[in-house]
Every structure is written in C-alpha cells, then in structure tokens.
Design a protein around this motif. Structure first.
Motif: not given
Length: 283
Positions: A246, A255, A257, A276, A282
């Motif tokens: 990230t 991101e 992934v 993710r 998050e």
C-alpha cells in the motif's frame, strides 16, 4: 451505473492469481469471503487459457456477492497452449462475454456502486494497457527504450504473445482505451467517490521499486498520471508488478494486490492468497 447494497460486507481485491501454477490454483480453491456480502475485485492475470480463466472466475462468482474482473496481459496473450486462438480485441471481447455469462462485472459493463461500509463508492473496472511511455532513463522514444530493453535482456513476453489486432500497435490500442474510459469517468457524478481498478499501475511511482527498471515500459501510460487528482478517487487498485503493498501518493491510496508466482509469495512472511481489504479502509 448499477447499485447493489453491500450490507455489512467488505470490498476486497486480489490480482495475479496465475492459476497455471498448481500451488496458486490451490489458493483459489481455498479462497472464501469473510461475509455473505463481500465483493471481490480481480485485477487481472488470472491465467493464460480461457478455460482456466473461466474456472477461476466461476468458482469465485459462486462464493462472493459480486465479482469484478479486469484483464491483465496474461489473459490477453494468444498462448500456444490455449485451444482458443483469438487475438487482440476479439480475444478480449470473448472474455467479456464469458464473464457476463458468469455474472462477473467487466470494464464494458455499467459501474456498480458499493453501498456497504465505506460507501457509497462507484467501482470502475478499467482496461487501459500501456503505451511504452514509462521509458528507461536516458531513452527519449519507444524505439530507444525497446532497443535498450533488448540489449539488457529484460523484454516482456507481451512482445511475442499479446497481439493488438485490429489496432496497428499495442500503444494505439492503449490510447483508444484511455480515451473511451476517460469519457466514462468524466460522466460519473462529481460527488460520488470512485475506486479505480486496473491491472497496470495508473501512475509511474509504483514502478520505481522494480529490480529491472526497463520493465516499466510494459506497466502503464503517462496519459493516466493525473486521474487520481482529476477524479474523486477513493483508492486505486492494481497488480502486474508482483510487489504487494500500500502506498499513498498525493493523498490517494494505491493498492497493489498481487499474489504472484509461488517462488515470489513463498518468500513473504504473510500467508499467500488473502485478498486486500479496500473498503472499509484498514485502520
């Protein structure tokens, strides 16, 4: 756009499943949502064979509330091992129709709206390719960049397997895709955030950590370098580099992934094959 309530679910993302490797296929067999309302964004490079791509997406579509797919370069290869010998745009269109039969969202469909935690957010699957504008240092043209890459031996297999038919070149195809996609994004409501999902990075900064910087030529286009500023972007999801991480660039979350090849993910401390979480963000 289409709207589907996400309940208490999560907007998840994964890419570069490369299920031609048995260990990677096993990861897909084990992949499950955390809730009944989870969506899964699949950012390309599922496999090279149409039958393998279909198996993976059908498997995932049977488990997740919604699956959104964008093509990577491997799906677009006309690989000698694949009985489906379609090339270029015809191959892509074949994959789009296959996905529609499975209920999987593609870049050719209305953008769905995630209304779960962190929403509402439009989810925009993109297919943009690359135009060789991420040139190696000291190179001023595509021709110079390719010559340098061939001298160093760092040449993407796309040069032999990814055909641009009916476009004269891959960069011509890229420019056509960028123009059409740009118009669609500009037509979105200005107050609706969007998650951009593309196989290739939309901005060059993710390629700065490549071991072989020549490979950046096959990683995107400068034409999309300002999209994260021009549009109300909540996050950019991409793969291709096999460097899952990230980053925050100019205030926007990028991101990467990828799962990548077994020889790559076995070296990482994290368990392989976990999507993710894109939304809710998050902590």
């Amino acid at each position: 756009m289409t709207s589907t309530a996400g309940g208490a679910g999560q907007l998840l993302a994964i890419s570069d499943l490369h299920i031609g490797y048995e260990d990677n296929r096993a990861l897909v067999e084990k992949l499950r949502p955390g809730t009944d309302d989870d969506w899964l964004l699949v950012a390309g490079d599922v496999a090279e064979k149409v039958s393998s791509i279909e198996w993976a997406l059908k498997t995932l579509a049977g488990r997740f509330r919604k699956v959104v797919w964008v093509p990577g370069n491997h799906e677009l290869w006309t690989h000698p091992s694949d009985p489906v010998t379609l090339r270029g745009a015809a191959r892509y269109e074949h994959l789009v129709e296959m996905c529609r039969g499975l209920g999987v969202v593609t870049p050719e469909d209305p953008y769905p709206v995630w209304e779960g935690p962190g929403g509402p957010v439009a989810v925009a699957p993109l297919f943009l390719l690359y135009d060789y504008s991420f040139l190696p240092e000291g190179c001023a043209t595509k021709e110079e960049g390719l010559a340098y890459a061939h001298r160093t031996g760092v040449v993407c297999n796309d040069e032999y397997l990814l055909h641009p038919d009916p476009y004269p070149t891959r960069d011509d195809w890229c420019r056509a895709r960028v123009a059409a996609t740009e118009a669609r994004l500009a037509a979105l409501p200005g107050d609706l955030p969007v998650v951009l999902v593309n196989h290739w990075p939309l901005e060059r900064h993710p390629t700065e950590v490549l071991w072989y910087p020549e490979f950046a030529m096959w990683c995107g286009t400068r034409l999309t370098a300002d999209w994260h500023r021009r549009f109300p972007v909540a996050a950019v999801v991409y793969g291709h580099l096999h460097i899952p991480r990230t980053t925050v660039h100019e205030g926007v979350r990028f991101e990467e992934v990828s799962v990548g090849y077994p020889r790559e993910w076995r070296k990482r401390p994290q368990p392989p094959g976990r999507p993710r979480r894109i939304l809710p963000t998050e902590a």
